[in-house]
Motif scaffolding. Structure first.
Motif, PDB file in Angstrom:
ATOM      1  N   MET A  14       0.813  -1.219   0.000  1.00 16.78           N
ATOM      2  CA  MET A  14       0.000   0.000   0.000  1.00 16.78           C
ATOM      3  C   MET A  14       0.842   1.263   0.000  1.00 16.78           C
ATOM      4  SD  MET A  14      -3.138  -0.738  -0.432  1.00 16.78           S
ATOM      5  CE  MET A  14      -4.039   0.739  -0.010  1.00 16.78           C
ATOM      6  N   ASP A  15       2.008   1.251   0.648  1.00 20.73           N
ATOM      7  CA  ASP A  15       2.846   2.448   0.654  1.00 20.73           C
ATOM      8  C   ASP A  15       3.204   2.850  -0.772  1.00 20.73           C
ATOM      9  OD1 ASP A  15       4.390   0.069   0.521  1.00 20.73           O
ATOM     10  OD2 ASP A  15       6.167   1.083   1.301  1.00 20.73           O
ATOM     11  N   LEU A  16       3.523   1.888  -1.618  1.00 25.53           N
ATOM     12  CA  LEU A  16       3.845   2.184  -3.007  1.00 25.53           C
ATOM     13  C   LEU A  16       2.595   2.541  -3.806  1.00 25.53           C
ATOM     14  CD1 LEU A  16       6.506  -0.534  -3.913  1.00 25.53           C
ATOM     15  CD2 LEU A  16       6.861   1.909  -3.581  1.00 25.53           C
ATOM     16  N   LEU A  17       1.534   1.778  -3.634  1.00 22.08           N
ATOM     17  CA  LEU A  17       0.299   2.039  -4.373  1.00 22.08           C
ATOM     18  C   LEU A  17      -0.229   3.442  -4.090  1.00 22.08           C
ATOM     19  CD1 LEU A  17      -1.256  -1.466  -3.820  1.00 22.08           C
ATOM     20  CD2 LEU A  17      -0.664  -0.513  -6.053  1.00 22.08           C
ATOM     21  N   LEU A  18      -0.080   3.893  -2.847  1.00 25.40           N
ATOM     22  CA  LEU A  18      -0.570   5.225  -2.477  1.00 25.40           C
ATOM     23  C   LEU A  18       0.328   6.344  -2.997  1.00 25.40           C
ATOM     24  CD1 LEU A  18      -1.876   4.454   1.117  1.00 25.40           C
ATOM     25  CD2 LEU A  18      -3.252   4.930  -0.924  1.00 25.40           C
ATOM     26  N   LEU A  19       1.543   6.016  -3.449  1.00 21.81           N
ATOM     27  CA  LEU A  19       2.378   7.021  -4.117  1.00 21.81           C
ATOM     28  C   LEU A  19       1.743   7.447  -5.441  1.00 21.81           C
ATOM     29  CD1 LEU A  19       6.041   5.671  -3.772  1.00 21.81           C
ATOM     30  CD2 LEU A  19       5.055   7.678  -2.643  1.00 21.81           C
ATOM     31  N   ALA A  20       1.134   6.486  -6.127  1.00 26.31           N
ATOM     32  CA  ALA A  20       0.543   6.749  -7.441  1.00 26.31           C
ATOM     33  C   ALA A  20      -0.912   7.178  -7.357  1.00 26.31           C
ATOM     34  CB  ALA A  20       0.657   5.509  -8.328  1.00 26.31           C
ATOM     35  N   ASP A  21      -1.580   6.828  -6.279  1.00 19.67           N
ATOM     36  CA  ASP A  21      -3.007   7.143  -6.118  1.00 19.67           C
ATOM     37  C   ASP A  21      -3.263   7.385  -4.638  1.00 19.67           C
ATOM     38  OD1 ASP A  21      -5.798   7.148  -5.892  1.00 19.67           O
ATOM     39  OD2 ASP A  21      -6.033   5.664  -7.477  1.00 19.67           O
ATOM     40  N   PRO A  22      -3.504   8.637  -4.232  1.00 17.91           N
ATOM     41  CA  PRO A  22      -3.621   8.942  -2.804  1.00 17.91           C
ATOM     42  C   PRO A  22      -4.910   8.477  -2.132  1.00 17.91           C
ATOM     43  CG  PRO A  22      -4.000  10.921  -4.090  1.00 17.91           C
ATOM     44  CD  PRO A  22      -3.584   9.848  -5.054  1.00 17.91           C
ATOM     45  N   SER A  23      -5.839   7.878  -2.874  1.00 20.01           N
ATOM     46  CA  SER A  23      -7.097   7.426  -2.287  1.00 20.01           C
ATOM     47  C   SER A  23      -7.042   5.942  -1.938  1.00 20.01           C
ATOM     48  CB  SER A  23      -8.265   7.671  -3.239  1.00 20.01           C
ATOM     49  OG  SER A  23      -9.439   7.063  -2.726  1.00 20.01           O
ATOM     50  N   ARG A  24      -6.912   5.642  -0.644  1.00 22.02           N
ATOM     51  CA  ARG A  24      -6.894   4.249  -0.189  1.00 22.02           C
ATOM     52  C   ARG A  24      -8.169   3.524  -0.621  1.00 22.02           C
ATOM     53  NH1 ARG A  24      -4.266   0.972   3.490  1.00 22.02           N
ATOM     54  NH2 ARG A  24      -2.857   2.619   4.085  1.00 22.02           N
ATOM     55  N   THR A  25      -9.303   4.196  -0.562  1.00 27.62           N
ATOM     56  CA  THR A  25     -10.578   3.580  -0.942  1.00 27.62           C
ATOM     57  C   THR A  25     -10.561   3.148  -2.406  1.00 27.62           C
ATOM     58  OG1 THR A  25     -11.732   4.951   0.673  1.00 27.62           O
ATOM     59  CG2 THR A  25     -13.079   3.956  -1.062  1.00 27.62           C
ATOM     60  N   ILE A  26     -10.105   4.023  -3.279  1.00 29.64           N
ATOM     61  CA  ILE A  26     -10.062   3.709  -4.712  1.00 29.64           C
ATOM     62  C   ILE A  26      -9.053   2.593  -4.974  1.00 29.64           C
ATOM     63  CG2 ILE A  26      -9.445   4.614  -6.988  1.00 29.64           C
ATOM     64  CD1 ILE A  26     -10.716   7.302  -6.092  1.00 29.64           C
ATOM     65  N   VAL A  27      -7.891   2.652  -4.347  1.00 30.87           N
ATOM     66  CA  VAL A  27      -6.871   1.617  -4.527  1.00 30.87           C
ATOM     67  C   VAL A  27      -7.415   0.259  -4.084  1.00 30.87           C
ATOM     68  CG1 VAL A  27      -4.609   0.782  -3.765  1.00 30.87           C
ATOM     69  CG2 VAL A  27      -4.907   3.193  -4.369  1.00 30.87           C
ATOM     70  N   GLU A  28      -8.020   0.207  -2.906  1.00 34.34           N
ATOM     71  CA  GLU A  28      -8.555  -1.063  -2.410  1.00 34.34           C
ATOM     72  C   GLU A  28      -9.636  -1.609  -3.338  1.00 34.34           C
ATOM     73  OE1 GLU A  28      -9.647  -0.082   1.608  1.00 34.34           O
ATOM     74  OE2 GLU A  28      -7.611  -0.463   2.346  1.00 34.34           O
TER      75      GLU A  28
END
Length: 150
Positions: A14-28
């Motif tokens: 998640m630390d890397l995924l949130l670098l590209a997309d700041p929305s945890r909800t959208i990433v999940e």
């Protein structure tokens, strides 16, 4: 560096995924529907991308990120090229990617990897993200859409 599909029992980085997309909800949400791939070097995850089928014969890179300490070493390009290879192997005919209007480096990278700009989703980041996003001194407001025929 090796690139592999994330195992079903592994926690996504998640630390890397949130670098590209700041929305945890959208990433999940897109992690539930897509396939996550990780890049490892010396036993550590240094990069990630997520592929998501969007339409018949079309797949999208919805997230791609490289650990900040590893920027400028060509890992981003290797991830993009691996995503293209995966899409071809899976039989997709088109691969897409979207990035912010302020993502100057990413826009250059995608075009160097053979993507072409198809359009702009005006105010995408204003509509879908509660907080303003700034990058390279520019407010990220619009989604620049790119594609590549496979």
């Amino acid at each position: 560096m090796i690139i592999r599909k994330l195992n079903i029992d592994e926690v996504p980085p998640m630390d890397l995924l949130l670098l590209a997309d700041p929305s945890r909800t959208i990433v999940e949400e897109y992690l539930q529907r897509g396939e996550c791939f990780v890049a490892e070097s010396k036993g550590q995850i240094i990069g990630v991308y997520v592929l998501l089928p969007t339409r018949p014969e079309t797949i999208e890179i919805v997230n791609i990120a490289v650990k900040e300490s590893q920027h400028g070493k060509g890992f981003g390009k290797q991830l993009v090229m691996n995503a293209i290879k995966e899409a071809k192997t899976k039989g997709y005919r088109t691969i897409e990617v979207g990035t912010g209007n302020s993502s100057i480096g990413q826009l250059a990278l995608y075009q160097k990897c053979g993507f072409r700009i198809t359009g702009v989703d005006m105010d995408f980041f204003v509509r879908h993200y509660p907080e303003e996003i700034f990058e390279n001194g520019i407010q990220c407001m619009d989604m620049i859409r790119l594609y590549q025929d496979l």
